[in-house]
Design an enzyme around this catalytic site. Sequence first.
Site, PDB file in Angstrom:
ATOM      1  N   TYR A   1      -4.902   5.147  -9.502  1.00  0.00           N
ATOM      2  CA  TYR A   1      -6.086   4.364  -9.087  1.00  0.00           C
ATOM      3  C   TYR A   1      -7.300   4.760  -9.924  1.00  0.00           C
ATOM      4  CZ  TYR A   1      -3.769   2.272  -5.063  1.00  0.00           C
ATOM      5  OH  TYR A   1      -2.933   1.534  -4.273  1.00  0.00           O
TER       6      TYR A   1
ATOM      7  N   CYS B   1       0.809  -1.222   0.000  1.00  0.00           N
ATOM      8  CA  CYS B   1       0.000   0.000   0.000  1.00  0.00           C
ATOM      9  C   CYS B   1       0.848   1.281   0.000  1.00  0.00           C
ATOM     10  CB  CYS B   1      -0.894  -0.023   1.240  1.00  0.00           C
ATOM     11  SG  CYS B   1      -1.804   1.503   1.473  1.00  0.00           S
TER      12      CYS B   1
HETATM   13  N1  LIG Z   1      -6.973   7.756   2.896  1.00  0.00           N
HETATM   14  C1  LIG Z   1      -6.281   6.623   3.209  1.00  0.00           C
HETATM   15  C2  LIG Z   1      -6.337   5.601   2.072  1.00  0.00           C
HETATM   16  C3  LIG Z   1      -5.771   4.293   2.500  1.00  0.00           C
HETATM   17  C4  LIG Z   1      -6.144   3.176   1.517  1.00  0.00           C
HETATM   18  O1  LIG Z   1      -6.929   3.361   0.588  1.00  0.00           O
HETATM   19  N2  LIG Z   1      -5.556   1.994   1.760  1.00  0.00           N
HETATM   20  C5  LIG Z   1      -5.891   0.831   0.941  1.00  0.00           C
HETATM   21  C6  LIG Z   1      -4.643   0.034   0.603  1.00  0.00           C
HETATM   22  S1  LIG Z   1      -3.618   0.776  -0.591  1.00  0.00           S
HETATM   23  C7  LIG Z   1      -6.737  -0.138   1.726  1.00  0.00           C
HETATM   24  O2  LIG Z   1      -6.470  -0.387   2.879  1.00  0.00           O
HETATM   25  N3  LIG Z   1      -7.739  -0.730   1.068  1.00  0.00           N
HETATM   26  C8  LIG Z   1      -8.599  -1.721   1.636  1.00  0.00           C
HETATM   27  C9  LIG Z   1     -10.013  -1.479   1.207  1.00  0.00           C
HETATM   28  O3  LIG Z   1     -10.265  -0.558   0.414  1.00  0.00           O
HETATM   29  O4  LIG Z   1     -10.865  -2.191   1.675  1.00  0.00           O
HETATM   30  C10 LIG Z   1      -4.844   7.023   3.529  1.00  0.00           C
HETATM   31  O5  LIG Z   1      -4.201   7.721   2.736  1.00  0.00           O
HETATM   32  O6  LIG Z   1      -4.400   6.670   4.597  1.00  0.00           O
END
Ligand SMILES: N[C@@H](CCC(=O)N[C@@H](CS)C(=O)NCC(=O)O)C(=O)O
Length: 313
Positions: free
Chosen positions: A194, A63
């Site tokens: 993305y 991530c």
């Molecule tokens: N706004 C968050 C975004 C974090 C994010 O989107 N993380 C993704 C991984 S790259 C995630 O955990 N996705 C799991 C999901 O969407 O269920 C940040 O910048 O901390």
Amino acid sequence: MLVDGKWMENWQPVQAKDKDGRFVRQQSSFRNWITEDGSAGPTGDAGFKAEAGRYHLYVALICPWASRTLMARKLKKLDDVISVDVVEPVLTEQGWKFGDFPGAGRDRLNGVTFMHEIYTHADPHYTGRATVPVLFDKQRNTIVNNESADIVRMLNSSFGAFAGESLDLYPADLASQIDALNEHIYHTLNNGVYKAGFASSQQAYEEACIAVFKTLDELENRLGSDGPFLFGECLTESDIRLFVTLVRFDAAYHGLFKCNLRRIADYPRLSDYMKRILAIDGIAATVNMQHIKAGYYSIKALNPNGIVPLGPA
Ligand SMILES: N[C@@H](CCC(=O)N[C@@H](CS)C(=O)NCC(=O)O)C(=O)O
């Protein structure tokens, strides 16, 4: 995702979209701040004072958002102050999972199996995706913040007494310029890839993909005149934000997310810049290509058979 604290059955990592097929990212919902004296930060509640050993980071090495926070922790030399647990790179039917994939591990703090259990531990009625990174408070037994932009900023500014490195990632005299560049890099590049990858219309994809390469071209030129970093000699949070996307680009975004007009390898200055940052003490340890490839290519909506490409060489 979680709905009122319950994990939804048959969950698929399909992202939200608007009426024209554009990818829409969820807003982070835990927004408390650790501060030097425990007073409230720009958002959220007071009560989270900077202390050694009190806070824990949950991350995924696939991530880019979580990797921002790992980089800030390394650059500020906070390894002994803030502990870390790493989830496995492959999103399961129940989201992020702790386990034995090389480079990942068990949850040593709360002993849960899935990341969503950390969210319901903090809020039994939580609704939303159980994303990483998560900054957890061992003392109050709750989530402090799950927004990487906030976490990077508080690691930089609130742990002065504990940080092994005085480097300032957000110097006051550059703050407004950093904010403006961050915003641009976020929309067109960090989140831009993305938007291209998860677009569900040709128009949304093309719009995002063109913006990705326009920004890469601009940054290639900028590094020629200003380098070694985006703001000259001083490495800032903008460099962290750019690096995490560059380092994933050729391995994941170029193929899987269809950002394939050029590779980072085709940009000499951006390639050198990426290697320069990778060579900084501790940074290489925050980058795990096996996690990045396994993780991205496990996104079933984009790659139903889960085949992981051999390249790039
Ligand atoms: N706004 C968050 C975004 C974090 C994010 O989107 N993380 C993704 C991984 S790259 C995630 O955990 N996705 C799991 C999901 O969407 O269920 C940040 O910048 O901390």
